[in-house]
Scaffold this motif. Structure first.
Motif, short mmCIF file in Angstrom:
data_model
loop_
_atom_site.label_atom_id
_atom_site.label_comp_id
_atom_site.label_asym_id
_atom_site.label_seq_id
_atom_site.Cartn_x
_atom_site.Cartn_y
_atom_site.Cartn_z
N SER A 1 19.64 22.15 16.93
CA SER A 1 19.24 20.79 16.60
C SER A 1 20.22 20.16 15.61
CB SER A 1 17.83 20.78 16.00
OG SER A 1 17.48 19.49 15.53
N SER B 1 15.86 13.68 15.36
CA SER B 1 16.55 14.91 15.75
C SER B 1 17.13 14.79 17.15
CB SER B 1 15.59 16.11 15.71
OG SER B 1 15.32 16.51 14.39
N LYS C 1 19.84 17.61 13.16
CA LYS C 1 18.70 16.93 12.54
C LYS C 1 19.14 15.95 11.47
CE LYS C 1 14.74 17.70 9.48
NZ LYS C 1 15.32 16.91 8.38
#
Length: 612
Positions: free
Chosen positions: A263, A270, A265
């Motif tokens: 991910s 995200s 983020k």
């Protein structure tokens, strides 16, 4: 002890101020940032032409020849790329035939802090594709031209449709990216398919390399806060979630376990790539370019197992969406663990106490300022017994103060051990616990710290207004001024200022209640000023909660004070002093340790004299 406490707090203040001074940007960094801002201003005024691409992500021309031995139809990197859109209720995803990849993602129901369309990353600042060896030559699919199965795709209702990006090598030989989109939701299905490429792609290492990189765009008002909560996260197939540093550039290799997802983020959004069968390993990195208007630069090199079979398929999916706890939890794969709810007990307080109550209050569709107020009231009601006990203990200590002053006058300050021993005898006879006013506050401290973690990560506050606060997820500046390097301030937050004033007023009345004197009387005034320096750039929602908590605590203490009669307390203490001591009564562990410590301190001078 009073002098030591005061000295400790003063040293903490020096450390905070000193670290701010030492970590301030150098003159070179300041000049670099100023040069960048001047360039942006010149671009805006039309004096110079804006660059069309970010150099770190400019696609490089493929080194593959464009004859029959190379990938047909895709080897011609000079062909003009085309854009294809996938769209549903929440997302507008733009694909490019160059690389067959996602080049931009717009969240249709969200806006940036300045009310512009919220785009997670741009085409010039991202790349995605395979790196593989075909016929002895390295291939970067990010540079090659794919053929789309449709010019665009819009999905409504509960339907699900797919679009294929086709990269032909020869007859019946190809690499396909199959994208699937439902009518709603934040997921985009992605299936990587190799058709009869076993005789072309080198399978010597039994793996393919998938590269993904993006420079994430600024979405929030406070760049510093957004960078503080942005980094790379990933989870392995055993369910362990790891993350890179939030404060510095970092690179890591994860090869011990298969990786379930990676991910990129940001604070409130995200970009996640989920491999249903897992990646063999992943090299990930995060970097911050202080001269850039982007939040951070993130990259991941993920390995996929490749056995050389005629048909190979790798089912994956993207999640492009908000960091809302319940929404992330619905996606599966523990994506909600990206949200920082605190460490140790703080995480469990937020996860199993604060969040459920907050979600319950959301169902009433109230303004979030009202929800925070009701949440604070409920918390104060639950903690009222501790507050009452704390106030009662302080009242007892206040009533005992004349007797303590009398003991101090008799014993003197030159023998602190004997003085504390006499105090303990007085406490014991009066039935007073000297820590009774402190312990309830210590018990409440984890809850206060839990909210310190809870509000800055709360997506629901983003863009929500209350009173003069236009966005509860960021600071509410009432005064703006040029940056002060020493303090790293360029504003004064009104709610933080009100919170600090209310804390100082509460400290004043607490001193009146407890009868604090000397250094202890002034220690309580230092802490709010320190917190003002820390919380001035924190979300208005957090400072609003602390302000509400102060007002409610003050109100509780006012009504408790009306209920508590100092004369009755004094009479009860005198009755307790008349009662004979119960020899069978078991001493508390704390009292026993205190008596033992004082006994040893009394014996020490005698032992030293005897040795002499």
């Amino acid at each position: 002890m009073d002098r030591n406490t005061f000295t400790g707090l003063f040293l903490i203040l020096l450390i905070l101020v000193g670290s701010t001074f030492l970590l301030k940007p150098s003159q070179e960094q300041v000049k670099k940032e100023q040069l960048h801002q001047d360039s942006l201003k010149a671009i805006k005024e039309g004096k110079i032409k804006a660059p069309t691409a970010n150099a770190s992500f400019t696609p490089q021309k493929s080194t593959i020849a464009t004859d029959s031995a190379a990938i047909q139809g895709a080897g011609n990197t000079a062909a003009a790329p085309q854009l294809v859109t996938l769209e549903n209720k929440e997302l507008k995803v733009t694909l490019s035939t160059q690389g067959g990849r996602v080049v931009t993602v717009q969240l249709k129901n969200e806006k940036t802090f300045d009310k512009k369309s919220l785009i997670l990353f741009s085409q010039e600042q991202s790349k995605f594709g395979l790196t593989l060896t075909a016929n002895g030559k390295q291939v970067q699919t990010n540079d090659l031209i794919f053929t789309p199965s449709a010019p665009s795709l819009t999905v409504t209702g509960k339907d699900s449709s797919s679009l294929t990006m086709h990269l032909a090598y020869a007859a019946n030989q190809s690499i396909d990216y199959v994208y699937t989109l439902k009518g709603d939701g934040y997921k985009v299905g992605y299936n990587l398919v190799l058709n009869n490429m076993n005789g072309v792609v080198n399978a010597q290492n039994n793996q393919l390399t998938l590269n993904w990189a993006a420079s994430l765009r600024k979405q929030e008002r406070d760049m510093k806060m957004e960078r503080t909560y942005s980094t790379v996260f990933l989870e392995d197939t055993d369910g362990d979630v790891n993350d890179l540093s939030l404060t510095k550039d970092e690179e890591k290799n994860y090869a011990d376990k298969k990786i379930q997802w990676v991910s990129f983020k940001q604070r409130f959004f995200s970009n996640v790539l989920i491999a249903k069968d897992g990646f063999t390993s992943a090299d990930v990195s995060v970097a911050t370019d202080v001269s850039s208007n982007d939040v951070k630069q993130m990259s991941a090199k993920m390995l996929l197992p490749y056995s050389g079979a005629a048909a190979a398929s790798y089912p994956m999916e993207f999640y492009f969406g908000p960091n809302q706890f319940d929404l992330l939890k619905q996606q599966g794969y523990h994506l909600e663990r990206q949200i920082d709810l605190g460490w140790g007990p703080l995480k469990y307080i937020n996860r199993f106490a604060v969040l459920p109550v907050f979600d319950f209050l959301k169902n009433f569709n109230w303004n979030y300022g009202l929800i925070i107020l009701v949440l604070t009231i409920l918390l104060k009601v639950v903690l009222f017994p501790l507050t009452y006990k704390s106030y009662l203990s302080m009242a007892k200590m206040r009533v005992l103060k004349p007797e303590m002053d009398e003991i101090k006058g008799k014993v003197g300050e030159d023998n602190p051990t004997l003085l504390q021993q006499e105090y303990m005898k007085l406490y014991k006879k009066a039935g007073v616990n000297p820590l009774g006013g402190c312990l309830p506050l210590v018990i409440q401290m984890p809850i206060i710290l839990a909210f310190f973690r809870f509000f800055p990560n709360l997506f629901e506050l983003r863009g929500q207004s209350f009173l003069w606060m236009h966005d509860l997820s960021t600071y509410d500046s009432v005064i703006n001024f040029p940056m002060i390097p020493f303090l790293n301030w360029d504003h004064i937050s009104l709610m933080c200022l009100l919170m600090t004033i209310s804390t100082l007023i509460q400290t004043y009345f607490n001193n009146q209640t407890s009868g604090a004197t000397g250094q202890m009387k002034y220690i309580g005034y230092i802490t709010p000023l320190i917190f003002f320096g820390v919380l001035n750039s924190y979300p208005a929602g957090l400072n609003y909660y602390y302000f509400c908590a102060n007002i409610l605590t003050f109100s509780q203490q006012y009504f408790i004070r009306l209920m508590v009669d100092d004369k009755k307390i004094h009479a009860q203490i005198q009755e307790n002093k008349k009662k004979p001591e119960d020899p069978n009564k078991k001493k508390s562990g704390f009292a026993a340790k205190m008596e033992e410590m004082m006994r040893q301190q009394r014996q020490t001078p005698a032992i030293q004299t005897k040795k002499k």
